[in-house]
Write an enzyme that holds these catalytic residues in place. Structure first.
Site, PDB file in Angstrom:
ATOM      1  N   HIS A  84      18.399  20.271  15.128  1.00 45.87           N
ATOM      2  CA  HIS A  84      19.650  20.347  15.877  1.00 45.87           C
ATOM      3  C   HIS A  84      19.752  19.447  17.096  1.00 45.87           C
ATOM      4  O   HIS A  84      20.780  19.442  17.773  1.00 45.87           O
ATOM      5  CB  HIS A  84      19.910  21.800  16.294  1.00 45.87           C
ATOM      6  CG  HIS A  84      18.829  22.382  17.174  1.00 45.87           C
ATOM      7  ND1 HIS A  84      18.988  23.575  17.843  1.00 45.87           N
ATOM      8  CD2 HIS A  84      17.579  21.945  17.505  1.00 45.87           C
ATOM      9  CE1 HIS A  84      17.904  23.861  18.524  1.00 45.87           C
ATOM     10  NE2 HIS A  84      17.031  22.885  18.336  1.00 45.87           N
ATOM     11  N   HIS A  85      18.699  18.686  17.427  1.00 47.35           N
ATOM     12  CA  HIS A  85      18.746  17.845  18.630  1.00 47.35           C
ATOM     13  C   HIS A  85      19.242  16.429  18.353  1.00 47.35           C
ATOM     14  O   HIS A  85      19.647  15.735  19.299  1.00 47.35           O
ATOM     15  CB  HIS A  85      17.365  17.762  19.289  1.00 47.35           C
ATOM     16  CG  HIS A  85      16.881  19.042  19.871  1.00 47.35           C
ATOM     17  ND1 HIS A  85      17.629  19.793  20.753  1.00 47.35           N
ATOM     18  CD2 HIS A  85      15.709  19.720  19.704  1.00 47.35           C
ATOM     19  CE1 HIS A  85      16.939  20.875  21.100  1.00 47.35           C
ATOM     20  NE2 HIS A  85      15.779  20.854  20.475  1.00 47.35           N
ATOM     21  N   ALA A  86      19.177  15.976  17.112  1.00 44.09           N
ATOM     22  CA  ALA A  86      19.574  14.602  16.822  1.00 44.09           C
ATOM     23  C   ALA A  86      21.030  14.377  17.212  1.00 44.09           C
ATOM     24  O   ALA A  86      21.907  15.188  16.917  1.00 44.09           O
ATOM     25  CB  ALA A  86      19.365  14.296  15.345  1.00 44.09           C
TER      26      ALA A  86
ATOM     27  N   ASP B  44      21.883  21.246  21.298  1.00 43.67           N
ATOM     28  CA  ASP B  44      22.711  20.242  21.968  1.00 43.67           C
ATOM     29  C   ASP B  44      23.357  19.246  21.016  1.00 43.67           C
ATOM     30  O   ASP B  44      24.507  18.833  21.217  1.00 43.67           O
ATOM     31  CB  ASP B  44      21.907  19.510  23.043  1.00 43.67           C
ATOM     32  CG  ASP B  44      20.644  18.834  22.504  1.00 43.67           C
ATOM     33  OD1 ASP B  44      20.162  19.230  21.420  1.00 43.67           O
ATOM     34  OD2 ASP B  44      20.127  17.925  23.182  1.00 43.67           O
TER      35      ASP B  44
END
Length: 390
Positions: A131-133, A173
């Protein structure tokens, strides 16, 4: 609707390997897959290997120049472009990085397609949840954002309301950024406070922008939060928002790094509380999304003791065959764990805290309690924007 569940799995996803000593050890995926099989859960749902996400799918979220940079780093890791977050300590470049990252993304996109089209009611990809990419860069061990890609594909197929619930210890994010101005996607993230943990975002005041104002929700929990507080915060925010939003599909991310044994974070959540949230997401999908549920993995760096058990519980719930907390871990799996890691495997599918007790928000809150303060900050920031009382 077939009612069948799907487990998205291709052995090649274990090639998502940043190298020796990196926290994102792919053994966690292999051990989870083997534990799922040891409980016979792979016979309770359809095991499906989807194709890698193609370039047109990747471009639903990621910029073309970034995709090109990943491909170049995949072919020549030594020449990785650090301006795209590649070749860093968090995201070292490795040969085949584009191909395996696209494969993981393809499993999540395939899960979303199966659920939307009615081929399955629920689908799970525990290799996903990266989920950070960001649209233009790698971040936090994540190259392609499979969660955001799955949601974007749902929108492309015609979905008008998709809810994303992220209970990883780190702020979701990248998914929030992808849909920051999109009112069709409600993103809810419960995570450790950004003042004490990467990526330093996820404040309650982050609520979206433009047409998407009020569509981003963040619960920033203090370090040390345990089972009762974590579950209290989840139930004080998530069900009411989903009831008002009425998503057509629920996508949830179940990073196991909230656990008290995780080496990279500071929450104190047990396996049993993680299982309780997995059950809650299943119930919420049926209550508000006509049962359409896509469940993803995420972080988790206690790769022997925690991750395989947590995600095996998730697969069992998705399959409609929950594994009892008191169940003994199969001895054959424990022998395999020792042979592969030289670590002893856990003996039971519980941390000994089931059932987990917590206080309902409706019973009142304590203004001196830091967890209640965090919950109230979130409710005050976003609930009025959604027509709800804080």
């Amino acid at each position: 609707m077939s009612g069948r569940a799907q487990l998205m799995w291709d052995q090649a996803v274990t090639g998502y390997d940043f190298g020796p000593g990196h926290p994102m050890d792919p053994v966690r995926l292999e051990l989870t897959h083997r534990l799922v099989g040891s409980f016979g859960l792979d016979r309770q749902l359809a095991v499906v290997a989807a194709k890698p996400a193609g370039e047109s799918t990747l471009r639903l979220v990621h910029r073309e120049d970034y995709i090109d940079a990943v491909k170049a780093a995949s072919e020549d890791p030594a020449g990785a472009d650090g301006s795209y977050g590649l070749g860093t300590l968090d995201d070292p470049a490795f040969a085949g990085m584009h191909e395996v990252s696209a494969l993981i993304a393809g499993q999540s996109v395939g899960a979303a397609e199966a659920v939307w089209r009615g081929d399955a009611e629920h689908a799970v990809n525990f290799a996903g949840g990266l989920h950070h990419a960001m649209p233009g860069g790698a971040s936090g061990f994540c190259v392609y954002n499979d969660a955001a890609l799955a949601i974007a594909r749902l929108l492309e197929l015609g979905a008008e309301r998709v809810a994303y619930v992220d209970v990883d210890v780190h702020h979701g994010d990248g998914v929030q950024a992808a849909f920051w101005e999109d009112p069709r996607v409600l993103t809810i993230s419960l995570h450790e406070h950004p003042g004490t943990l990467f990526p330093g975002t996820g404040w309650p005041q982050e609520t979206g922008a433009g047409a998407g104002e009020g569509a981003a929700v963040n619960v920033a929990l203090p370090a040390g939060t345990g089972d009762a507080g974590w579950l209290r915060a989840f139930h004080a925010v998530v069900p009411e928002l989903l009831a008002g939003f009425r998503p057509q599909v629920l996508v949830s991310q179940h990073g196991a790094d909230t656990h008290f044994e995780d080496p990279l974070a500071h929450l104190a959540v047990s396996l049993d509380a993680q299982r309780a949230v997995q059950l809650a997401c299943h119930e919420l999908a049926h209550a508000y999304a006509d049962g359409k549920w896509v469940a993803l993995g995420g972080g988790g760096y206690a790769v022997v003791d925690v991750v395989p058990r947590s995600w095996t519980h998730l697969v069992g719930i998705v399959a409609g065959r929950p594994v009892a907390p008191e169940a003994e871990v199969p001895e054959g799996w424990r022998r395999d764990v020792y042979a592969r890691t030289r670590q002893p495997g856990p003996r039971r599918m519980t941390d000994g805290r089931w059932p987990v007790e917590y206080g309902e928000w409706e019973a009142g809150y304590d203004p001196a309690d830091r967890i209640d303060q965090a919950v109230l900050a979130t409710r005050r920031a976003v609930f009025p924007l959604r027509g709800l009382l804080p």
